[in-house]
Design a protein around this motif. Sequence first.
Motif: not given
Lengths: 157, 393
Positions: A89-105
């Motif tokens: 699956v692919r996340y278009a945006r971060a839903h937790l701050p820990e992933f904000e720097a790497i979106v999309p992922y």
Amino acid sequence: MTTSPTDLSGAVLPVRPYPGQAALARLVIPPSGSTRTYHDGLAAGRLMLQRCSACGRCRVPMAPVCPYCDGEAADWIAASGRGQVVSFVRYARAHLPEFEAIVPYTVLCVQLAEGPRMFGRLAGSDTAWIGQGVAVIIEQWVDGGRAPAFVSSGGAG
Amino acid sequence: MSSSVAIVGIGCVPFARKTLDESVASLANRAVAAALADSGLKRRQIDGLLVHIGSPRGLDYDEMATLLSLRTRFSSQTWSHGRFCGTVLQHAAMALDHGLADYVVCVATFVNTRFGNHGTVGFPGFAENLREGGGPHAETLHAGLILPAGGTAMALQRYLHKYNVDRARLAAVALGQRRSALLNPLAVMQQPMTIADYETSPEIVAPLRRLDCSVPVDTSVAVILTRADRAKDLARPPVYLRSYQGIAAGPDEFVFGQRGLGINQSEETDYRPLGAGEHVFRSGGVTPMDIDTLHCYDGFSPHVLWTLERFGFAPIGEAADWIMGGRIELDGELPVNTSGGHLSEGHSNGWGQTMEIVHQLRGDAGPRQIADCRLAMWATTFGDAIIYDNQPD
């Protein structure tokens, strides 16, 4: 559950920094006596898998009973690190701050060579497909916490 | 099976996408008072209480009884997840069957808008993401697998591949339910949806689009049940629980994924649904062909496909083809989620569908009324089901 003494021999996996510049602590369960082998394995650069002493099948997640034969005794092996993508699956945006720097992922469901399926992020690439060969890496987060992830191994698995 | 228990009253607070300026207890009471009025029962006759979704999104059973002046001899509550609507109703039926209560009110109250989105740090259940077996919907935080949508999207991707399903056909679920919602004043989504709207809807967690996702709402719903012998003397036509079955669980189940996909399950298998062989059909003495309308848990649109397959309405892997041509719309062969469901009426954790079933079987569903509707079914991709009947046998 009976667990044999920890044997950390086996494949040593690459350790890389988690690119999101975040702490892992809030995202994982602290080690307990039942899971310490797994965490010790990550610290030693290995992905340790629980293996049923009765039927020999490995399982994820860690559990006191084998889902295939109901056996309660288990030992641990170090995963080879090889696997194949069964879904992603692919996340278009971060839903937790820990992933904000790497979106999309991209998050993968990978069938490990040892049998069980495991979720993990795809690191270092945006392209995933079902059947893709991947390899386990261990990511080190800024607080020193470690968690498994995957990288493409460049072709069909 | 003779129907021993029936729904005799329903009531709710109109579904809202904004925070209502009202205490949680007041919301719950509005629903309970409406259900009492619907049934013709008095508050002091209620002696059983089942709560779905407790504090802080809702009220726990003890404060519910205290603050709403209910005096119950049978009281219980489920885990604060949407999946337990059918289970709550079944527990009510069992309590009534065993004489533990004579009139049970089931209450689901939830004020989602006062908290962060499901799965995020501000959501009351955030700590559940770190359960030893993974989060309630396969959340795996270190992997970035977050939100209830994540596990469903992972299962959907595998499903599309395994059964060679055309992704575009999934649009029919969201579009069809929106068309029904436009006929339902309770539905929060009142704008028509076009195929272009669907296809340009952003991918929240690909392959799931925003329009594949349910719409959170704040509301309270109350449903009153009693035994059939008492039901027939009340104000409204009884809606009988003809048969039911519980949620399936274990290493081969994943609440938000079809069985056999091997996503958050022990392994991938060649899943052969029981379909008409499910307990709910056998004990009810009916088959999927006999069902006039199906209502299912549609947190995300693929759940509709998987429920159709699990319960034998469509062949395994073929539901996306099966629903073509308006087959599950109001004038179709099997109208599904005629209220608009969680996708368009609002995510009521199954209670909006339960009210819709009651309306359809009472014959008062207005422009959504299905002709000659006698048997209605609640079913979920996680395996629980209730067949409702407006006749006692």
